[in-house]
Design an enzyme around this catalytic site. Sequence first.
Site, PDB file in Angstrom:
ATOM      1  N   GLU A 280      47.186  64.073  34.921  1.00  0.00           N
ATOM      2  CA  GLU A 280      46.224  62.967  34.982  1.00  0.00           C
ATOM      3  C   GLU A 280      46.968  61.629  34.897  1.00  0.00           C
ATOM      4  OE1 GLU A 280      42.291  61.425  32.487  1.00  0.00           O
ATOM      5  OE2 GLU A 280      43.744  62.741  31.517  1.00  0.00           O
ATOM      6  N   HIS A 281      47.769  61.463  33.857  1.00  0.00           N
ATOM      7  CA  HIS A 281      48.581  60.250  33.673  1.00  0.00           C
ATOM      8  C   HIS A 281      50.053  60.630  33.732  1.00  0.00           C
ATOM      9  CE1 HIS A 281      44.886  59.650  31.149  1.00  0.00           C
ATOM     10  NE2 HIS A 281      44.850  58.503  31.811  1.00  0.00           N
TER      11      HIS A 281
END
EC number: 1.1.1.23
Length: 445
Positions: free
Chosen positions: A335-336
Amino acid sequence: MAIKIRKLDSAGEGFAAELRAVLAFEASEDDAIERAVAQILADVKARGDAAVLDYTNRFDRLNAASVAALELPQSELEAALEGLEPKRRAALEAAAARVRGYHEKQKIECGSHSWQYTEADGTVLGQKVTPLDRVGLYVPGGKAAYPSSVLMNAIPARVAGVGEIVMVVPTPDGLKNDLVLAAALLGGVDRVFTIGGAQAVAALAYGTQTVPAVDKICGPGNAYVASAKRRVFGTVGIDMIAGPSEILVLCDGTTDPSWVAMDLFSQAEHDELAQSILLCPDEAFIERVEKAIGELLPTMPRQDVIRASLEGRGALVKVRDMAEACRIANDIAPEHLEISALEPHQWGKQIRHAGAIFLGRYTSESLGDYCAGPNHVLPTSRTARFSSPLGVYDFFKRSSLIEVSAEGAHTLGEIASELAYGEGLQAHAKSAEYRMKGAGDRQKG
C-alpha cells in the site's frame, strides 16, 4: 519488555516461504456478521426510513423521531469549522487546499474529457466522459474519526463534477466530531446524515424516503460496513474493500534509524493486523533500527497496538542489495512504499507495483496520509498489482459514441453482417443489411 520482531535474510534457504508466511493474510468472514448484515440490508430495502431509524436508535443509543431529524444542516457544518482552534482549522484548510490542487491537476491529466474523431467516410467515433450523478461517502464515527479521510474521498468527487455528495457518519450517544463536520464542509459535501453501519450503506444503495440512492459508495468502515459494501456492489459501485494498512520501507542504510522506526510505527499504530516491513542491505543498520524501535516504543501512547502489529506481522529483512529490495517490493505490492535512500529515483524507476511511492528520506508516509496532496485511499493486500489510488477517475464513467454515415453503413454493414451470420445471429445481420440497402437507395435517389 523487549519487542520481538521477525528477522529474515533473503540469502537464507527458506526465505521465500518465510516471506509468504509474513505476508499471509486472509480476512476472516464471521458468519454472524454476514447474517446480520444480510438481514439489515433486506430490512432497509423493504421498510426504508423506518428500518434505518430503528437500527440507528438501537445501535447508536439515540432517540430520533425521524431520519429527517438525523440530517445535519449546512449551518452546523459551518459552525463546526468556525469553532475549531485556529491552528487546527488552518491545518485542515491547508490540507484541503493541497488535496484539491493535486486532484485538479489529476483531472487534467487522467483522460477526463470527452473526445471524438471523424473518419474519411463521415463516420464519427469517440467517447463521452460523464461525472457520476450522486456519490455516498461513509465516514466512521465515535473514537475512530478521521477528517483526513473525508477530504480524500469528498474532494476528488467534487473536482470530478459529481452532482451531489451524500455523507453518512454515525454519532454514538449523539457525539459529533467537529473536525469531521468541518472537513465535510471544506470537502464540498452536500448532505450529511448521522447514521452508520450496514443500515447506512443500505440506505445509500437502495434509497429511502429521506436518504437518496447513490451511484457509488466510498469510504472505510468496520466489518459490518465492509460486508455491506460487498453485498450491495452491483447495485452501486464501491471504491474498494480495504485490508489492514501496510508500509514497506526500502532503505540503503543512510537514513536516521529513529526515522525509519517511527515510519514503521506509523502504520503499526493503526491496528494489530497492520503490516510494517523494512528491506535493507546493511545488517548493522537493521540492528540500529531494531534498537531504535526498542527505545521509542515505550514513548508511544498506542504502544500495545504497535507491539502486537510488529510482533505479529512485522519483519526486518536483510537483502543482498537495493536491486533485490526492489524486486521483493514488486512482489509484495505494498500500500505504502518508502524508498529512503540517497538515490531514491534510481530505485523508484524499478518499482512497478505500489499504492503510493514516497521518495527520499525526508518523505515520511504520514505526510501523504494528511496533506501532501495525492490520495491516501490506496490498494492493500497486494491489489496494487492491478488497482490504483482513489482519484477523480473513479468518479467518471465513459460512454462510447458511434455516428455512422450512409457510406459508413455500407462499409461497416458488410463486415458486421458477415460476422453475424458466422455467429448464427440473423437479426444482427439483417439489421446491418437493411441500412446498407437504405443507404444505397438514398444514394441512387
